[in-house]
Each structure stands twice: as structure tokens, then as C-alpha cells.
Design a protein around this motif. Sequence first.
Motif, PDB file in Angstrom:
ATOM      1  N   TYR A   1     -89.317  58.185  45.823  1.00  0.00           N
ATOM      2  CA  TYR A   1     -89.688  57.191  44.819  1.00  0.00           C
ATOM      3  C   TYR A   1     -91.133  57.391  44.357  1.00  0.00           C
ATOM      4  N   ASN A   2     -92.023  57.647  45.306  1.00  0.00           N
ATOM      5  CA  ASN A   2     -93.430  57.845  44.947  1.00  0.00           C
ATOM      6  C   ASN A   2     -93.624  59.106  44.116  1.00  0.00           C
ATOM      7  N   LEU A   3     -92.847  60.139  44.407  1.00  0.00           N
ATOM      8  CA  LEU A   3     -92.914  61.354  43.589  1.00  0.00           C
ATOM      9  C   LEU A   3     -92.448  61.060  42.172  1.00  0.00           C
ATOM     10  N   LEU A   4     -91.361  60.320  42.026  1.00  0.00           N
ATOM     11  CA  LEU A   4     -90.850  59.997  40.692  1.00  0.00           C
ATOM     12  C   LEU A   4     -91.849  59.148  39.910  1.00  0.00           C
ATOM     13  N   ARG A   5     -92.481  58.219  40.595  1.00  0.00           N
ATOM     14  CA  ARG A   5     -93.495  57.382  39.946  1.00  0.00           C
ATOM     15  C   ARG A   5     -94.698  58.230  39.535  1.00  0.00           C
ATOM     16  N   HIS A   6     -95.087  59.168  40.389  1.00  0.00           N
ATOM     17  CA  HIS A   6     -96.197  60.069  40.088  1.00  0.00           C
ATOM     18  C   HIS A   6     -95.860  60.975  38.906  1.00  0.00           C
ATOM     19  N   ALA A   7     -94.622  61.420  38.830  1.00  0.00           N
ATOM     20  CA  ALA A   7     -94.205  62.340  37.767  1.00  0.00           C
ATOM     21  C   ALA A   7     -94.388  61.729  36.383  1.00  0.00           C
ATOM     22  N   GLU A   8     -94.367  60.410  36.300  1.00  0.00           N
ATOM     23  CA  GLU A   8     -94.578  59.745  35.014  1.00  0.00           C
ATOM     24  C   GLU A   8     -95.963  60.043  34.448  1.00  0.00           C
ATOM     25  N   LYS A   9     -96.922  60.348  35.300  1.00  0.00           N
ATOM     26  CA  LYS A   9     -98.276  60.674  34.843  1.00  0.00           C
ATOM     27  C   LYS A   9     -98.296  61.968  34.037  1.00  0.00           C
ATOM     28  N   HIS A  10     -97.349  62.846  34.315  1.00  0.00           N
ATOM     29  CA  HIS A  10     -97.322  64.144  33.651  1.00  0.00           C
ATOM     30  C   HIS A  10     -96.544  64.139  32.335  1.00  0.00           C
ATOM     31  N   LYS A  11     -95.894  63.040  32.006  1.00  0.00           N
ATOM     32  CA  LYS A  11     -95.130  62.971  30.761  1.00  0.00           C
ATOM     33  C   LYS A  11     -96.072  63.052  29.565  1.00  0.00           C
ATOM     34  N   GLU A  12     -95.639  63.766  28.540  1.00  0.00           N
ATOM     35  CA  GLU A  12     -96.463  63.886  27.332  1.00  0.00           C
ATOM     36  C   GLU A  12     -96.437  62.596  26.519  1.00  0.00           C
ATOM     37  N   ILE A  13     -95.265  62.012  26.381  1.00  0.00           N
ATOM     38  CA  ILE A  13     -95.134  60.757  25.642  1.00  0.00           C
ATOM     39  C   ILE A  13     -94.978  59.647  26.670  1.00  0.00           C
ATOM     40  N   LYS A  14     -95.967  58.788  26.727  1.00  0.00           N
ATOM     41  CA  LYS A  14     -95.944  57.722  27.721  1.00  0.00           C
ATOM     42  C   LYS A  14     -95.544  56.405  27.071  1.00  0.00           C
ATOM     43  N   GLU A  15     -94.671  55.705  27.748  1.00  0.00           N
ATOM     44  CA  GLU A  15     -94.267  54.383  27.291  1.00  0.00           C
ATOM     45  C   GLU A  15     -95.301  53.387  27.810  1.00  0.00           C
ATOM     46  N   LEU A  16     -95.854  52.597  26.916  1.00  0.00           N
ATOM     47  CA  LEU A  16     -96.856  51.620  27.317  1.00  0.00           C
ATOM     48  C   LEU A  16     -96.261  50.219  27.302  1.00  0.00           C
ATOM     49  N   HIS A  17     -96.670  49.439  28.256  1.00  0.00           N
ATOM     50  CA  HIS A  17     -96.214  48.058  28.374  1.00  0.00           C
ATOM     51  C   HIS A  17     -97.409  47.157  28.073  1.00  0.00           C
ATOM     52  N   ALA A  18     -97.259  46.287  27.074  1.00  0.00           N
ATOM     53  CA  ALA A  18     -98.379  45.451  26.633  1.00  0.00           C
ATOM     54  C   ALA A  18     -98.251  44.021  27.145  1.00  0.00           C
ATOM     55  N   CYS A  19     -99.394  43.460  27.465  1.00  0.00           N
ATOM     56  CA  CYS A  19     -99.469  42.061  27.885  1.00  0.00           C
ATOM     57  C   CYS A  19     -99.372  41.173  26.647  1.00  0.00           C
TER      58      CYS A  19
ATOM     59  N   ASN B   1    -103.019  41.554  25.160  1.00  0.00           N
ATOM     60  CA  ASN B   1    -102.733  42.854  24.537  1.00  0.00           C
ATOM     61  C   ASN B   1    -103.232  44.059  25.328  1.00  0.00           C
ATOM     62  N   ARG B   2    -103.541  43.878  26.572  1.00  0.00           N
ATOM     63  CA  ARG B   2    -103.903  45.011  27.423  1.00  0.00           C
ATOM     64  C   ARG B   2    -102.634  45.817  27.701  1.00  0.00           C
ATOM     65  N   THR B   3    -102.744  47.135  27.744  1.00  0.00           N
ATOM     66  CA  THR B   3    -101.564  47.971  27.952  1.00  0.00           C
ATOM     67  C   THR B   3    -101.598  48.648  29.319  1.00  0.00           C
ATOM     68  N   PHE B   4    -100.406  48.893  29.830  1.00  0.00           N
ATOM     69  CA  PHE B   4    -100.239  49.518  31.139  1.00  0.00           C
ATOM     70  C   PHE B   4     -99.178  50.605  31.039  1.00  0.00           C
ATOM     71  N   SER B   5     -99.369  51.660  31.797  1.00  0.00           N
ATOM     72  CA  SER B   5     -98.390  52.746  31.776  1.00  0.00           C
ATOM     73  C   SER B   5     -97.203  52.451  32.691  1.00  0.00           C
ATOM     74  N   ARG B   6     -97.391  51.540  33.639  1.00  0.00           N
ATOM     75  CA  ARG B   6     -96.308  51.192  34.556  1.00  0.00           C
ATOM     76  C   ARG B   6     -95.962  49.718  34.425  1.00  0.00           C
ATOM     77  N   LYS B   7     -94.673  49.447  34.443  1.00  0.00           N
ATOM     78  CA  LYS B   7     -94.208  48.076  34.276  1.00  0.00           C
ATOM     79  C   LYS B   7     -94.629  47.190  35.452  1.00  0.00           C
ATOM     80  N   ASP B   8     -94.656  47.748  36.657  1.00  0.00           N
ATOM     81  CA  ASP B   8     -95.055  46.943  37.812  1.00  0.00           C
ATOM     82  C   ASP B   8     -96.526  46.545  37.736  1.00  0.00           C
ATOM     83  N   SER B   9     -97.342  47.380  37.110  1.00  0.00           N
ATOM     84  CA  SER B   9     -98.756  47.024  36.920  1.00  0.00           C
ATOM     85  C   SER B   9     -98.886  45.864  35.935  1.00  0.00           C
ATOM     86  N   LEU B  10     -98.057  45.877  34.904  1.00  0.00           N
ATOM     87  CA  LEU B  10     -98.058  44.773  33.938  1.00  0.00           C
ATOM     88  C   LEU B  10     -97.636  43.472  34.615  1.00  0.00           C
TER      89      LEU B  10
END
Length: 80
Positions: A33-51, A55-64
Motif C-alpha cells: 500500500y505504501n509503495l502504491l501511495r508513493h508511486a502517485e508522486k511519480h505520476k505526470e498528471i496529478k489529480e488535486l483535491h481542493a478544500c 481552496n488549498r489543494t492536496f495531492s492525496r485525498k487523505d491529506s485533504l
Amino acid sequence: MIKGFYAYVYFTGEPPIRTYGCTKCSATFTRRYNLLRHAEKHKEIKELHACNFCNRTFSRKDSLKLHMKSHFDTMQNEEK
């Protein structure tokens, strides 16, 4: 003769630690699971989650989710 996993356990007294390695960098993880979560950092197109509040944005939904909790805690304290 004992081979593989059982030999390791026999000689060391504990099971081997399985590691998952990132193919893009040298990072290793003990949980897939941690590897899969880490792999998201290497994606070229990142999905952002906004508050919705600031309006602050986060790359991970759990951080939001964690960030949103701070808004609700603040609102509850203001009501008192």
C-alpha cells in the motif's frame, strides 16, 4: 537441508521482511500500500483535491480529509 523461507526463519528466529521497491527511484517499502501511495508522486498528471473552505489543494485525498478536520475543529471552538 532446509531451503528458502523456512531456512531463514530457522537460522534467524524471525520471518524475513518483505520489501516492495519503486521502479522509478530507490525507495523501498515494507507494505505494498505504501509503495502504491508513493508511486502517485511519480505520476505526470496529478489529480488535486481542493478544500471547499480555503481552496488549498492536496495531492492525496487523505491529506485533504485531515485538513478538513481542522476547519471543523475551528468552527466547533468558535461556537462555544
